[in-house]
Design a protein around this motif. Sequence first.
Motif, short mmCIF file in Angstrom:
data_model
loop_
_atom_site.label_atom_id
_atom_site.label_comp_id
_atom_site.label_asym_id
_atom_site.label_seq_id
_atom_site.Cartn_x
_atom_site.Cartn_y
_atom_site.Cartn_z
N SER A 175 -9.96 -6.17 -1.62
CA SER A 175 -10.64 -5.36 -0.62
C SER A 175 -9.69 -4.36 0.00
O SER A 175 -8.47 -4.55 0.01
N TRP A 176 -10.28 -3.31 0.54
CA TRP A 176 -9.59 -2.38 1.43
C TRP A 176 -10.26 -2.51 2.80
O TRP A 176 -11.49 -2.49 2.91
N GLU A 218 0.83 -1.20 0.00
CA GLU A 218 0.00 0.00 0.00
C GLU A 218 0.87 1.25 0.00
O GLU A 218 1.96 1.26 0.58
N LEU A 247 -7.97 3.23 -3.90
CA LEU A 247 -9.07 3.71 -3.06
C LEU A 247 -9.00 5.23 -3.07
O LEU A 247 -8.10 5.81 -2.46
N ARG A 304 -9.70 -1.14 7.09
CA ARG A 304 -9.02 -0.18 7.95
C ARG A 304 -9.12 -0.62 9.40
O ARG A 304 -10.05 -1.34 9.78
N CYS A 362 -2.67 0.13 -4.05
CA CYS A 362 -2.17 -1.19 -3.66
C CYS A 362 -1.50 -1.79 -4.89
O CYS A 362 -2.17 -2.07 -5.89
N VAL A 410 -13.62 2.67 -4.91
CA VAL A 410 -12.60 1.65 -5.16
C VAL A 410 -12.57 1.37 -6.66
O VAL A 410 -13.60 1.35 -7.33
N TYR A 456 -4.86 1.71 6.82
CA TYR A 456 -5.62 1.12 5.73
C TYR A 456 -4.81 -0.02 5.11
O TYR A 456 -3.62 0.13 4.82
N TYR A 457 -5.50 -1.15 4.92
CA TYR A 457 -4.86 -2.36 4.41
C TYR A 457 -5.52 -2.81 3.12
O TYR A 457 -6.76 -2.80 2.99
N CYS A 458 -4.71 -3.25 2.20
CA CYS A 458 -5.16 -3.91 0.99
C CYS A 458 -5.19 -5.42 1.26
O CYS A 458 -4.33 -5.94 1.98
#
Length: 115
Positions: A35-36, A6, A81, A38, A22, A70, A94-96
């Motif tokens: 997906s994203w 990310e 995102l 958080r 990402c 997205v 925030y995570y991918c």
Amino acid sequence: QVRLVESGGGLVQAGGSLRLTCTTSGFKLSDWGMSWYRQVPGQERQLVAFIASTGLMTNYGGGVKGRFTVSRNNYENQVYLQMDRLKPEDTATYYCSRSGNPRYWGQGTQVTVSS
């Protein structure tokens, strides 16, 4: 191996915008939904947005619909995102994530929204 990285996080004032990216490698992006999520310290990881493998279907978590978008570019191996009209409560890491079993995660990028 599967790798998700990310980028694009940072500090922004309320009402501002950020675009997270990402960058993926180690697998064929067009085969997978992405997906994203958080997460705020002390709280569970929360789904922000999902995009199907073709990009034709998207879903959003509570509180972001209408502000976040997205998208993906399977040729560039990237998922995005776009976050607009940011609020202080959007502050999180925030995570991918790649769908499937096992689910894969990136290392996260910090987004901080000041009031």
